[in-house]
Design a protein around this motif. Structure first.
Motif, PDB file in Angstrom:
ATOM      1  N   LEU A 140     -35.962 -18.465  17.395  1.00  0.00           N
ATOM      2  CA  LEU A 140     -34.401 -17.377  16.374  1.00  0.00           C
ATOM      3  C   LEU A 140     -34.877 -16.764  15.321  1.00  0.00           C
ATOM      4  O   LEU A 140     -34.027 -15.658  15.180  1.00  0.00           O
ATOM      5  CB  LEU A 140     -33.124 -18.677  16.427  1.00  0.00           C
ATOM      6  N   VAL A 187     -25.784 -17.365  12.107  1.00  0.00           N
ATOM      7  CA  VAL A 187     -26.365 -17.538  13.340  1.00  0.00           C
ATOM      8  C   VAL A 187     -27.594 -18.969  12.882  1.00  0.00           C
ATOM      9  O   VAL A 187     -27.783 -20.227  13.038  1.00  0.00           O
ATOM     10  CB  VAL A 187     -26.503 -17.070  14.109  1.00  0.00           C
ATOM     11  N   SER A 210     -26.582 -22.022  11.231  1.00  0.00           N
ATOM     12  CA  SER A 210     -24.836 -22.409  12.096  1.00  0.00           C
ATOM     13  C   SER A 210     -25.104 -24.310  11.850  1.00  0.00           C
ATOM     14  O   SER A 210     -25.672 -24.864  12.475  1.00  0.00           O
ATOM     15  CB  SER A 210     -24.780 -22.480  13.809  1.00  0.00           C
ATOM     16  N   TYR A 239     -31.630 -20.438  22.377  1.00  0.00           N
ATOM     17  CA  TYR A 239     -30.401 -19.382  21.853  1.00  0.00           C
ATOM     18  C   TYR A 239     -31.083 -18.460  20.886  1.00  0.00           C
ATOM     19  O   TYR A 239     -30.666 -16.966  20.974  1.00  0.00           O
ATOM     20  CB  TYR A 239     -29.587 -19.974  20.446  1.00  0.00           C
ATOM     21  N   VAL A 264     -30.439 -14.679  21.787  1.00  0.00           N
ATOM     22  CA  VAL A 264     -30.479 -13.528  20.625  1.00  0.00           C
ATOM     23  C   VAL A 264     -31.637 -12.202  20.922  1.00  0.00           C
ATOM     24  O   VAL A 264     -31.389 -11.135  21.143  1.00  0.00           O
ATOM     25  CB  VAL A 264     -30.347 -14.102  19.474  1.00  0.00           C
ATOM     26  N   THR A 320     -19.847 -12.628  24.948  1.00  0.00           N
ATOM     27  CA  THR A 320     -18.555 -13.347  24.225  1.00  0.00           C
ATOM     28  C   THR A 320     -17.338 -14.000  25.172  1.00  0.00           C
ATOM     29  O   THR A 320     -17.820 -14.891  25.225  1.00  0.00           O
ATOM     30  CB  THR A 320     -18.216 -12.860  23.153  1.00  0.00           C
ATOM     31  N   LEU A 354     -21.047 -22.973  21.618  1.00  0.00           N
ATOM     32  CA  LEU A 354     -21.930 -21.955  20.907  1.00  0.00           C
ATOM     33  C   LEU A 354     -22.289 -20.438  21.763  1.00  0.00           C
ATOM     34  O   LEU A 354     -22.572 -20.306  21.322  1.00  0.00           O
ATOM     35  CB  LEU A 354     -23.717 -23.265  20.762  1.00  0.00           C
ATOM     36  N   ILE A 389     -21.842 -17.886  19.314  1.00  0.00           N
ATOM     37  CA  ILE A 389     -23.417 -17.388  18.306  1.00  0.00           C
ATOM     38  C   ILE A 389     -22.912 -15.924  18.687  1.00  0.00           C
ATOM     39  O   ILE A 389     -23.343 -14.816  17.636  1.00  0.00           O
ATOM     40  CB  ILE A 389     -24.169 -17.962  19.147  1.00  0.00           C
ATOM     41  N   SER A 413     -21.018 -13.685  16.546  1.00  0.00           N
ATOM     42  CA  SER A 413     -21.195 -14.003  15.040  1.00  0.00           C
ATOM     43  C   SER A 413     -21.439 -12.965  15.448  1.00  0.00           C
ATOM     44  O   SER A 413     -21.846 -11.294  14.076  1.00  0.00           O
ATOM     45  CB  SER A 413     -22.107 -14.931  15.138  1.00  0.00           C
TER      46      SER A 413
END
Length: 433
Positions: free
Chosen positions: A111, A135, A138, A156, A160, A349, A368, A372, A375
């Motif tokens: 991440l 993020v 978080s 995650y 990302v 999203t 989340l 995330i 964000s």
């Protein structure tokens, strides 16, 4: 301006110090879940992984996560061999606790790297720094991974990374392949797969400059993407297909018998539906409604499908699927007509949001999947930020029931309030007027 903001790496170092201090904190049954998975992947042949049931916490993640557990078990044997014994149920020596907690921190570096790439490739360094740090720091990840215990930060990070790779045409293929890898780690990301399908179809296989209905099909790109995705899934599921084990694997991955609602109720449409049903039990005599007396004392515990409604109609998985898909279609259509990166992140999203609200057996942690990706674009427009604020507040507070012990109450409360104040104020200052 960007020099005023600490880098993602600097904040990761500071955050790690806090996470190490939380090693002795409360840990949920998920800690034993992952200890058991370390043990069974290390001690048993691959053929037996999805049949093993000594523990009630059987392996129910896709094969790549099982391989991931096996890889960590190769290091675990040097720290605490006893944790790798399948029959050592609920084993939690301090070596075991420290090893498993440390692996969460180490794997979260994925991440950190993904957010570094996100900031590096952004034009507005101030807003990208703020989004990336929100993020990384978080409270959701802190609560779920570093106290409650899971590996969401790692996964995650893959998400990302996939989203960042989708920003450039030259890395669209890598974006699709990395998302396919992610699906083979945890199948909850299927919720957002329709957004990836629509975006890659339009931007990579047809081309952004194509106009409806006269699309220019890029055949070679279609072949590369198709072969790549098939190869990823073949690497994950191929051995089990060769052994004729796909049925037990998928039965573990999709246990529809677990019921409509999870034990820790996600604040979604079905929570409201169930609340309405309970309310109608008391109003039924006055409204002339029929009541199922056997269902009155039924409450879900998240382990078996014992959710029943006394007044309202029962909900089946197909209803959840149709509602979720129905709410996803409008913004998927928009993505097909406007395949920009910002529209893609919005679709990801909203796909996550629709699934959270209407999905079957939704975990509260799935919020989340909305927060995330949102964000990353929350500072693009003041209207986006206005929608992000209540989501961030309600979403993080809804995770509080996961930590119900007195010792963790000040940690989750103070940290979440500090995060909300710091980042919502920063976002408010940086969001365009």
């Amino acid at each position: 301006m960007s020099d005023l903001y600490p880098t993602v790496a600097q904040c990761a170092v500071v955050a790690t110090a806090l996470k190490v201090l939380l090693f002795p904190a409360y840990k949920s049954t998920d800690f034993e879940v992952h200890r058991n998975w370390l043990a069974l992947t290390h001690s048993l042949p691959i053929k037996d992984w999805y049949y093993e049931k000594t523990s009630e916490w059987t392996l129910d993640y896709p094969p790549f996560f099982a391989y991931f557990e096996w890889l960590m078990s190769q290091a675990a044997v040097y720290f605490e061999p006893a944790l790798l014994q399948v029959k050592n149920l609920n084993y939690d020596s301090w070596q075991t606790v420290y090893f498993q907690r440390a692996t969460v921190i180490l794997t979260e570096l994925v991440l950190v790297y993904a957010l570094h790439l996100y900031v590096k490739g952004s034009k507005n360094k101030a807003t990208s720094h703020a989004a990336a740090l929100s993020v990384l720091l978080s409270p959701g990840l802190l609560i779920i991974d570093h106290i409650h215990f899971q590996y969401n930060g790692f996964m995650y990070g893959l998400l990302v990374l996939s989203l960042v790779l989708a920003r450039n045409n030259s890395t669209l293929l890598l974006s699709g392949l990395s998302f396919a890898v992610l699906l083979c780690f945890k199948h909850i990301y299927m919720y957002i797969a329709p957004a990836y399908f629509a975006f890659l179809l339009r931007a990579y296989c047809l081309g952004e400059r194509s106009t409806f209905p006269y699309f220019n099909i890029r055949l070679f790109n279609c072949i590369k993407l198709g072969v790549g995705i098939i190869s990823v899934f073949a690497a994950a599921f191929g051995p089990f297909a060769a052994w004729g084990q796909l049925e037990p694997v998928f039965r573990r991955l999709f246990p529809f018998s677990r019921g409509l609602c999870h034990a820790y109720w996600a604040p979604n449409m079905w929570a409201l539906y169930s609340f309405t049903d309970r309310l109608l039990i008391y109003l039924a005599p006055y409204l002339g409604l029929d009541v199922d007396r056997e269902a009155i004392n039924s409450v879900t515990r998240g382990l078996v499908g014992d959710t029943s409604f006394a007044v309202l109609p029962e909900v089946v998985p197909l209803v959840c699927f149709l509602l979720t898909l129905g709410f996803q279609i409008p913004f998927l259509i928009r993505l097909l007509f406007r395949p920009t990166w910002e529209t893609f992140i919005g679709a990801v999203t909203l796909c996550g949001y629709a699934s959270f609200l209407f999905g079957w057996h939704v975990h509260e942690k799935a919020i989340l999947l909305v927060i995330i990706p949102f964000s990353l674009v929350a500072l693009r427009d003041r209207r986006y930020f206005s929608a992000f604020k209540p989501l961030a507040v309600a979403g993080h507070v809804s995770l509080f029931p996961l930590l119900f012990t007195p010792a963790e109450f000040p940690i989750k409360t103070v940290y979440t309030i500090m995060w909300l104040v710091a980042f919502l104020m920063a976002f408010d200052r940086l969001a365009p007027a």
